[in-house]
Design an enzyme around this catalytic site. Structure first.
Site, PDB file in Angstrom:
ATOM      1  N   GLU A 121      -1.283  10.681 -11.184  1.00  0.00           N
ATOM      2  CA  GLU A 121      -1.042  10.581 -12.618  1.00  0.00           C
ATOM      3  C   GLU A 121      -1.997   9.567 -13.239  1.00  0.00           C
ATOM      4  OE1 GLU A 121       2.605   9.528 -15.721  1.00  0.00           O
ATOM      5  OE2 GLU A 121       2.928   9.354 -13.563  1.00  0.00           O
ATOM      6  N   HIS A 132       0.834  -1.199   0.000  1.00  0.00           N
ATOM      7  CA  HIS A 132       0.000   0.000   0.000  1.00  0.00           C
ATOM      8  C   HIS A 132       0.870   1.251   0.000  1.00  0.00           C
ATOM      9  CE1 HIS A 132       0.718  -0.310   4.397  1.00  0.00           C
ATOM     10  NE2 HIS A 132       0.564   1.008   4.388  1.00  0.00           N
ATOM     11  N   GLU A 186      -3.805   3.852   1.526  1.00  0.00           N
ATOM     12  CA  GLU A 186      -4.157   4.105   2.925  1.00  0.00           C
ATOM     13  C   GLU A 186      -4.310   5.616   3.124  1.00  0.00           C
ATOM     14  OE1 GLU A 186      -1.740   4.395   7.067  1.00  0.00           O
ATOM     15  OE2 GLU A 186      -1.346   2.608   5.865  1.00  0.00           O
ATOM     16  N   HIS A 228       4.159  11.158  -6.560  1.00  0.00           N
ATOM     17  CA  HIS A 228       2.785  10.992  -7.003  1.00  0.00           C
ATOM     18  C   HIS A 228       2.467   9.506  -7.121  1.00  0.00           C
ATOM     19  CE1 HIS A 228       4.970  10.904 -10.860  1.00  0.00           C
ATOM     20  NE2 HIS A 228       4.061   9.993 -11.200  1.00  0.00           N
TER      21      HIS A 228
END
Length: 122
Positions: A117, A7, A56, A75
């Site tokens: 993105e 994550h 998360e 990003h």
């Protein structure tokens, strides 16, 4: 040893607003939640329904100011099967912050200023 992505974390000021944004913009849904026993934080994990990787979102009770994202040089990237439809949807949401037509990608901005993105599936 074999490492796999699990994550990524983003800290958010308004948890409900962020959950709604990620649902509306990217179709992510809540997979699980964890509340601190003392109420000092809440974690909400979002998934896309097809990969094991999760996002998360962390809400901190005592954060009293917007997060300082510095130069925001990090990003997350998401693939999509229909770039034209996705771009039109994100333009309707007024969250497109940068388009790079020569590369065929664009970025959207979440409520806390994080850039995401959007890239075409290959």
């Amino acid at each position: 040893m074999n490492f796999k992505f699990n994550h990524n974390n983003l800290n958010v000021r308004d948890l409900e607003k962020s959950i709604q944004f990620y649902k509306d913009a990217l179709g992510l849904t809540v997979v699980r939640e964890k509340d601190a026993a003392d109420g000092s934080f809440k974690l909400v994990y979002l998934g896309d329904g097809s990969s094991v990787h999760q996002l998360e979102l962390t809400w901190l009770r005592d954060m009293d100011r917007p997060y300082d994202l510095g130069d925001n040089e990090i990003h997350l990237a998401f693939t999509v099967d229909d770039m034209d439809a996705a771009l039109a949807h994100h333009k309707e949401m007024n969250c497109v912050c940068f388009e790079n037509e020569s590369m065929g990608i664009y970025f959207i901005e979440d409520p806390d200023g994080y850039w995401l993105e959007i890239v075409p599936e290959k």
